[in-house]
Every structure is written in C-alpha cells, then in structure tokens.
Design an enzyme around this catalytic site. Structure first.
Site, PDB file in Angstrom:
ATOM      1  N   GLU A 115     -30.196  -5.910  43.526  1.00  0.00           N
ATOM      2  CA  GLU A 115     -31.510  -5.550  44.073  1.00  0.00           C
ATOM      3  C   GLU A 115     -31.504  -5.430  45.591  1.00  0.00           C
ATOM      4  O   GLU A 115     -32.188  -4.590  46.171  1.00  0.00           O
ATOM      5  CB  GLU A 115     -32.568  -6.595  43.651  1.00  0.00           C
ATOM      6  N   GLU A 159     -31.053 -10.706  34.198  1.00  0.00           N
ATOM      7  CA  GLU A 159     -32.210 -11.604  34.077  1.00  0.00           C
ATOM      8  C   GLU A 159     -32.653 -11.755  32.622  1.00  0.00           C
ATOM      9  O   GLU A 159     -32.970 -12.847  32.165  1.00  0.00           O
ATOM     10  CB  GLU A 159     -33.350 -11.085  34.964  1.00  0.00           C
ATOM     11  N   ALA A 214     -34.162  -3.104  36.068  1.00  0.00           N
ATOM     12  CA  ALA A 214     -35.520  -2.560  35.954  1.00  0.00           C
ATOM     13  C   ALA A 214     -35.446  -1.078  36.305  1.00  0.00           C
ATOM     14  O   ALA A 214     -34.566  -0.654  37.062  1.00  0.00           O
ATOM     15  CB  ALA A 214     -36.449  -3.295  36.893  1.00  0.00           C
TER      16      ALA A 214
HETATM   17  N1  DAK Z   1     -33.324   2.605  36.756  1.00  0.00           N
HETATM   18  C1  DAK Z   1     -33.546   3.897  36.408  1.00  0.00           C
HETATM   19  N2  DAK Z   1     -32.570   4.735  36.016  1.00  0.00           N
HETATM   20  C2  DAK Z   1     -31.322   4.247  35.966  1.00  0.00           C
HETATM   21  C3  DAK Z   1     -31.020   2.920  36.313  1.00  0.00           C
HETATM   22  C4  DAK Z   1     -32.096   2.059  36.716  1.00  0.00           C
HETATM   23  N3  DAK Z   1     -31.917   0.789  37.024  1.00  0.00           N
HETATM   24  N4  DAK Z   1     -29.691   2.743  36.190  1.00  0.00           N
HETATM   25  C5  DAK Z   1     -29.188   3.930  35.766  1.00  0.00           C
HETATM   26  N5  DAK Z   1     -30.167   4.835  35.635  1.00  0.00           N
HETATM   27  C6  DAK Z   1     -30.041   6.234  35.200  1.00  0.00           C
HETATM   28  C7  DAK Z   1     -29.480   7.099  36.317  1.00  0.00           C
HETATM   29  O1  DAK Z   1     -30.488   7.477  37.204  1.00  0.00           O
HETATM   30  C8  DAK Z   1     -28.935   8.269  35.510  1.00  0.00           C
HETATM   31  O2  DAK Z   1     -29.998   9.094  35.142  1.00  0.00           O
HETATM   32  P1  DAK Z   1     -29.850  10.727  35.204  1.00  0.00           P
HETATM   33  O3  DAK Z   1     -29.493  11.023  36.617  1.00  0.00           O
HETATM   34  O4  DAK Z   1     -28.741  11.025  34.232  1.00  0.00           O
HETATM   35  O5  DAK Z   1     -31.201  11.236  34.765  1.00  0.00           O
HETATM   36  C9  DAK Z   1     -28.427   7.596  34.239  1.00  0.00           C
HETATM   37  O6  DAK Z   1     -29.089   6.324  34.153  1.00  0.00           O
HETATM   38  C10 DAK Z   1     -26.923   7.324  34.287  1.00  0.00           C
HETATM   39  O7  DAK Z   1     -26.654   6.617  35.454  1.00  0.00           O
HETATM   40  P2  DAK Z   1     -25.521   7.081  36.523  1.00  0.00           P
HETATM   41  O8  DAK Z   1     -25.346   8.556  36.481  1.00  0.00           O
HETATM   42  O9  DAK Z   1     -25.850   6.450  37.824  1.00  0.00           O
HETATM   43  O10 DAK Z   1     -24.235   6.414  35.854  1.00  0.00           O
HETATM   44  P3  DAK Z   1     -22.920   5.910  36.592  1.00  0.00           P
HETATM   45  O11 DAK Z   1     -21.957   5.573  35.508  1.00  0.00           O
HETATM   46  O12 DAK Z   1     -22.483   6.847  37.637  1.00  0.00           O
HETATM   47  O13 DAK Z   1     -23.375   4.553  37.319  1.00  0.00           O
HETATM   48  C11 DAK Z   1     -24.475   2.438  37.495  1.00  0.00           C
HETATM   49  C12 DAK Z   1     -23.758   3.463  36.564  1.00  0.00           C
HETATM   50  C13 DAK Z   1     -25.041   1.311  36.574  1.00  0.00           C
HETATM   51  C14 DAK Z   1     -23.461   1.815  38.445  1.00  0.00           C
HETATM   52  C15 DAK Z   1     -25.607   3.132  38.286  1.00  0.00           C
HETATM   53  O14 DAK Z   1     -26.417   3.877  37.353  1.00  0.00           O
HETATM   54  C16 DAK Z   1     -26.473   2.193  39.041  1.00  0.00           C
HETATM   55  O15 DAK Z   1     -26.097   1.679  40.108  1.00  0.00           O
HETATM   56  N6  DAK Z   1     -27.703   1.947  38.512  1.00  0.00           N
HETATM   57  C17 DAK Z   1     -28.686   1.146  39.184  1.00  0.00           C
HETATM   58  C18 DAK Z   1     -28.335  -0.308  39.050  1.00  0.00           C
HETATM   59  C19 DAK Z   1     -29.330  -1.194  39.789  1.00  0.00           C
HETATM   60  O16 DAK Z   1     -29.523  -1.074  40.991  1.00  0.00           O
HETATM   61  N7  DAK Z   1     -29.931  -2.083  39.014  1.00  0.00           N
HETATM   62  C20 DAK Z   1     -30.883  -2.999  39.538  1.00  0.00           C
HETATM   63  C21 DAK Z   1     -32.236  -2.354  39.428  1.00  0.00           C
HETATM   64  S1  DAK Z   1     -33.430  -3.290  40.331  1.00  0.00           S
HETATM   65  C22 DAK Z   1     -39.564  -6.568  40.091  1.00  0.00           C
HETATM   66  C23 DAK Z   1     -39.220  -6.586  38.772  1.00  0.00           C
HETATM   67  C24 DAK Z   1     -37.916  -6.565  38.424  1.00  0.00           C
HETATM   68  C25 DAK Z   1     -36.933  -6.505  39.389  1.00  0.00           C
HETATM   69  C26 DAK Z   1     -37.292  -6.529  40.710  1.00  0.00           C
HETATM   70  C27 DAK Z   1     -38.597  -6.575  41.077  1.00  0.00           C
HETATM   71  N8  DAK Z   1     -40.923  -6.475  40.465  1.00  0.00           N
HETATM   72  C28 DAK Z   1     -41.822  -5.831  39.562  1.00  0.00           C
HETATM   73  C29 DAK Z   1     -41.259  -6.606  41.825  1.00  0.00           C
HETATM   74  C30 DAK Z   1     -35.587  -6.213  39.025  1.00  0.00           C
HETATM   75  C31 DAK Z   1     -35.033  -5.163  39.703  1.00  0.00           C
HETATM   76  C32 DAK Z   1     -33.876  -4.478  39.262  1.00  0.00           C
HETATM   77  O17 DAK Z   1     -33.342  -4.713  38.192  1.00  0.00           O
END
Ligand code: DAK
Length: 260
Positions: free
Chosen positions: A134, A114, A66
């Site tokens: 998360e 998901e 997300a």
């Molecule tokens: N959200 C927003 N932007 C994201 C993103 C994300 N999940 N993942 C990556 N990006 C963006 C980065 O911010 C970056 O943007 P710029 O800085 O270039 O503007 C761009 O994509 C490239 O990412 P990185 O520079 O970080 O790339 P790397 O190769 O270094 O790293 C990575 C790749 C996938 C390991 C890293 O980007 C990362 O850790 N991303 C976050 C992964 C994450 O934590 N995913 C889970 C998100 S939480 C709910 C509804 C749904 C959910 C929960 C609650 N409710 C409404 C309550 C579900 C939650 C989730 O999915």
C-alpha cells in the site's frame, strides 16, 4: 448459493469460498466484500458447515489487494466506509466459531494478505508471493494489516513489509510464520481440503472453545487469559463429545462424536 463475484460450494462439510474476479487478479471491490460478508454469515448459521476454505480463482492470484480502480477517487469519508465494511467482514470471519484456512496460490497482496490473516491458518503454493504494498500507492493497509501482521510475525518484520512495501516469496513467508504450510501448486487445494476435512470429525464445541480462548485471550493479561481458558475448558465438560472422547480412550476404541 449464487454470487456474482464469489463461488460458494460445500464439499463434505467444508465450505469453499473462491474469489472469482481472475481478470483483475481477484482484487476486492465493495461488491465482493459485501458478498464475502454474506458467505461468512451462511457459514456461521449452517450447522452442516464445519470448516471454511478461502481461495482465489485462476492461477495468478489469491487476491491482489483492494480494488485500486474503485479506490482511486474516494474521499476520506467514503474510504472510511469501505474500510469499515472490510473490518466488519474480516472480524466476523476471524471470530467465526469454526476453523478457516486461506489456500493461497499466486499473489496475496495488500487486502489479500489481510483477508488471509483473518483466517485461522494460511496454506500456500510454492510460487505464491506476499506483500503489503500500500505504501507504494500512497496508502497504508486499511483492513487490519498494520495490526494482525505485527501480531503474527512480530513488529520488525511487519514494519519491514508495511513500511518498505516489498514482496516476499512462499519460503520466506513460511520462515517468518506468515503461512503454516507450503505445497507444490498442484497439491495445494487437495492438501488444504484434506486438512479441513479433519476438522469435520473433531468435537465442534471444543474446537469453538479452542479458537475463542486463543482469539480473545491474546489481548488480555496472562492472569485474565488463563481465567478465560479455564472457563472455556470447563464448559467442554458439559458436552456429550467430551464424555465420548474420554470414554472411547478408556475403552480403547475410536470416538464417535456428535460434533455439537
Ligand atoms: N486493483 C485493481 N486491479 C488490479 C489490482 C488491484 N489491486 N491488481 C491487479 N489488477 C488488475 C490489473 O489492473 C490488470 O487489469 P487489466 O489492465 O488487465 O484490465 C489485471 O489485474 C492484471 O494485472 P497486471 O497486468 O498488473 O498483472 P502482472 O502480472 O503484470 O502484475 C501484480 C501482477 C499483482 C504484481 C500487479 O497487478 C500489481 O502490482 N497489482 C497491484 C497490487 C497492489 O498494489 N495491491 C495492494 C492494493 S491496495 C482501505 C481499504 C483497504 C486497503 C487500504 C485502504 N480503505 C478503504 C481506506 C487495502 C489496500 C490495498 O490492498
């Protein structure tokens, strides 16, 4: 059909929905989730669409979760609305009376896993990585990750992924049953399309009944689930495709299904 955040195409009876925000690693914001709902609705209504593939644009991610930038300042009530939008969409995808496959290349994290779990099958490239991270940002999965993951890979493995927030590679995802098939990167889409095209030649009603019996039988007692199977299977006998399939077998020829 034109979307701002998705690419929607249909090839040989197979709809391909591609998440198209590669600069943000296809992170799911509300606009993209709304568009996914619309795209799935089209797939449901259009009889010419027999199977669905979900994929991510670019070479780095299926969906990296997300959109954190959109969630960071949400209050609980707003978070609940975003969560409900996701649940409504993914439940619709999950129960679509047509087969769906997630073609995963690169990161499938959080909401990405998901979304893939609401598909019937998951195929991935050898370099894909999976996780429910998360917990690392103070959350738990909000689009079914705590529920579908446990059903798919078992309680212990789901708890490891959700509670420790680590990533696993494609080999491990295959070992634990999170993905069905693993392909070299350059073969993933072609192999997935080839597999999806097979569904377009199979009897559509029987496919729909097979999926219904598995999806809705899962949470029933074994007796009630078996009863559901009996009902689904017996309804197949009302179709021309069942008559054709069995007649073709007896006549030692290939069946010509109407696909209804
Ligand atoms: N959200 C927003 N932007 C994201 C993103 C994300 N999940 N993942 C990556 N990006 C963006 C980065 O911010 C970056 O943007 P710029 O800085 O270039 O503007 C761009 O994509 C490239 O990412 P990185 O520079 O970080 O790339 P790397 O190769 O270094 O790293 C990575 C790749 C996938 C390991 C890293 O980007 C990362 O850790 N991303 C976050 C992964 C994450 O934590 N995913 C889970 C998100 S939480 C709910 C509804 C749904 C959910 C929960 C609650 N409710 C409404 C309550 C579900 C939650 C989730 O999915």
């Amino acid at each position: 059909m034109e979307f701002a955040n998705l690419i929607f195409t249909v090839e040989d009876g197979v709809a391909i929905i591609t998440f198209n925000r590669p600069k943000a690693l296809n992170a799911m914001n509300a606009a993209t989730m709304n568009e996914l709902y619309e795209a799935v609705t089209i797939c449901e209504k259009d009889d010419a669409i027999k199977a669905i593939i979900l994929a991510g644009a670019g070479d780095k991610a299926f969906v990296a979760g997300a959109d954190i930038s959109e969630m960071v300042n949400l209050r609980p009530q707003e978070a609940m609305l975003f969560m409900e939008l996701g649940h409504k969409t993914l439940r619709m995808l999950e129960n679509l009376p047509k087969p769906s496959i997630a073609a995963i290349n690169g990161f499938a994290l959080g909401g990405g896993v998901e979304i893939s779990m609401a598909c019937d099958m998951r195929f991935c490239s050898e370099t894909s990585r999976f996780g429910q991270p998360e917990i690392l940002i103070g959350l738990i999965p909000g689009w079914g990750g705590t529920q579908r993951l446990a059903r798919l890979v078992g309680f212990g493995r789901a708890k490891e992924l959700v509670m420790a927030g680590g990533q696993i590679d494609a080999k491990r995802a295959y070992e634990i049953g999170l993905v069905n098939k693993v392909f070299p990167v350059d073969q993933l889409m072609e192999e997935t399309k080839k597999f999806a095209r097979k569904f377009t030649t199979l009897p559509g009603f029987a496919l729909k009944m097979a999926k219904h019996a598995i999806n809705f039988g899962y949470d029933l007692s074994l007796d009630n689930a078996n009863r559901l199977e009996v009902e689904c299977c017996s309804q197949c006998f009302s179709t021309d495709d069942q008559k054709e399939g069995m007649q073709a077998f007896l006549e030692k020829r290939k069946p010509a299904y109407k696909g209804c």
